[in-house]
Design a protein around this motif. Structure first.
Motif, short mmCIF file in Angstrom:
data_model
loop_
_atom_site.label_atom_id
_atom_site.label_comp_id
_atom_site.label_asym_id
_atom_site.label_seq_id
_atom_site.Cartn_x
_atom_site.Cartn_y
_atom_site.Cartn_z
N ARG A 80 -4.47 -3.93 -0.25
CA ARG A 80 -4.82 -5.32 0.05
C ARG A 80 -4.06 -6.25 -0.90
NH1 ARG A 80 -11.35 -5.51 1.08
NH2 ARG A 80 -11.38 -4.15 2.90
N PRO A 81 -2.86 -6.61 -0.54
CA PRO A 81 -2.07 -7.51 -1.43
C PRO A 81 -2.53 -8.96 -1.27
CG PRO A 81 -0.78 -6.90 0.49
CD PRO A 81 -2.07 -6.17 0.61
N LEU A 82 -3.66 -9.28 -1.91
CA LEU A 82 -4.27 -10.60 -1.72
C LEU A 82 -3.38 -11.73 -2.23
CD1 LEU A 82 -7.99 -9.84 -2.64
CD2 LEU A 82 -6.96 -10.00 -0.38
N ALA B 113 -0.60 -6.57 8.46
CA ALA B 113 -1.08 -5.98 7.20
C ALA B 113 -0.06 -4.99 6.65
CB ALA B 113 -2.42 -5.30 7.43
N ASP B 114 0.51 -4.16 7.52
CA ASP B 114 1.55 -3.21 7.08
C ASP B 114 2.79 -3.94 6.59
OD1 ASP B 114 -0.16 -1.20 7.83
OD2 ASP B 114 0.77 -0.90 9.80
N VAL B 115 3.13 -5.05 7.25
CA VAL B 115 4.29 -5.83 6.83
C VAL B 115 4.08 -6.38 5.43
CG1 VAL B 115 5.63 -7.91 7.31
CG2 VAL B 115 4.99 -6.41 9.19
N HIS B 116 2.86 -6.90 5.16
CA HIS B 116 2.55 -7.43 3.83
C HIS B 116 2.62 -6.32 2.77
CE1 HIS B 116 0.28 -11.25 5.35
NE2 HIS B 116 1.59 -11.35 5.44
N GLU B 117 2.07 -5.17 3.11
CA GLU B 117 2.14 -4.05 2.16
C GLU B 117 3.59 -3.67 1.87
OE1 GLU B 117 -0.29 -0.65 3.18
OE2 GLU B 117 -1.82 -1.96 4.04
N ARG B 118 4.41 -3.67 2.92
CA ARG B 118 5.82 -3.30 2.75
C ARG B 118 6.54 -4.34 1.88
NH1 ARG B 118 9.10 0.94 2.40
NH2 ARG B 118 11.18 0.48 3.17
N ILE B 119 6.26 -5.63 2.11
CA ILE B 119 6.90 -6.69 1.31
C ILE B 119 6.53 -6.55 -0.15
CG2 ILE B 119 6.93 -9.19 0.90
CD1 ILE B 119 6.64 -9.56 3.93
#
Length: 201
Positions: A140-142, A123-129
């Motif tokens: 929440r980067p859906l 989840a943190d990786v997705h937020e960082r990307i």
């Protein structure tokens, strides 16, 4: 000059208890001027009294042929032993058991994937990307997580090369290869084990 019979043992044959097996069931035969009765020589009648597996040695097959057709010259090609698996009729699996096993596997694999994502902080990786791409923080980067989730499922389907009964190409899947190697190992073990039992008698 004697007519020459070339025979090659099949790798494995499945038979029912009490089914008579002749040479044509267990071997591939070829040669010039070979009597067709050679293939009808009876080899064995499997039964479950001695277990589910029977090992046939090529020496025994050659001996049977030479006993009944001494005018033939027999040449052997290929492996020296073959395996006969004695199988009773297999019952269809009950739908309830299939459903319960599928539910158990689905739950277990889902938990394994979720635990892996928790361990690597996905989840943190997705937020960082998303922050690197857009410059804004989203909890929440859906728009990234939904395609990622679909991609995991599609990747597994492509990896195993099967969607229900449909195959995408003729290549065996990794699971099929592992099952093939597992079955090969079992067959070789049974051949070696039966040979040891015969040697001790």
């Amino acid at each position: 000059m004697k007519p020459i019979l070339y025979l090659r043992l099949k790798k494995k044959v499945t038979a029912k208890p009490g089914q008579p097996l002749s040479i044509k069931h267990l071997c591939r035969l070829t040669g010039k001027d070979i009597p067709p009765e050679v293939g009808d020589i009876h080899v064995c009648t499997p039964s479950l009294r001695n277990g589910n597996y029977i090992v046939i040695d090529v020496i025994d097959v050659i001996h049977m042929v030479q006993q009944q057709f001494p005018a033939l010259e027999v040449h052997h090609v290929g492996s020296h032993q073959m395996l006969i698996e004695v199988k009773v009729s297999v019952k269809r699996p009950r739908l309830l058991y299939v459903f319960l096993v599928a539910l158990l596997l689905f739950t277990g694999s889902g938990l394994a994937i979720m635990n892996f994502h928790t361990d690597v902080s996905m989840a943190d990786v997705h937020e960082r990307i998303v922050y690197l791409l857009t410059g804004t923080h989203q909890k929440r980067p859906l728009f990234l997580q939904i395609p990622y989730s679909i991609g995991i499922g599609a990747g597994m389907i492509l990896f195993f090369n099967r969607l229900f009964r449909r195959r995408f190409n003729e290549e065996p899947s990794p699971l099929e290869l592992e099952m093939f190697l597992y079955q090969e190992t079992i067959d070789q073990y049974m051949i070696n084990d039966e040979k040891q039992k015969l040697d001790l008698k």
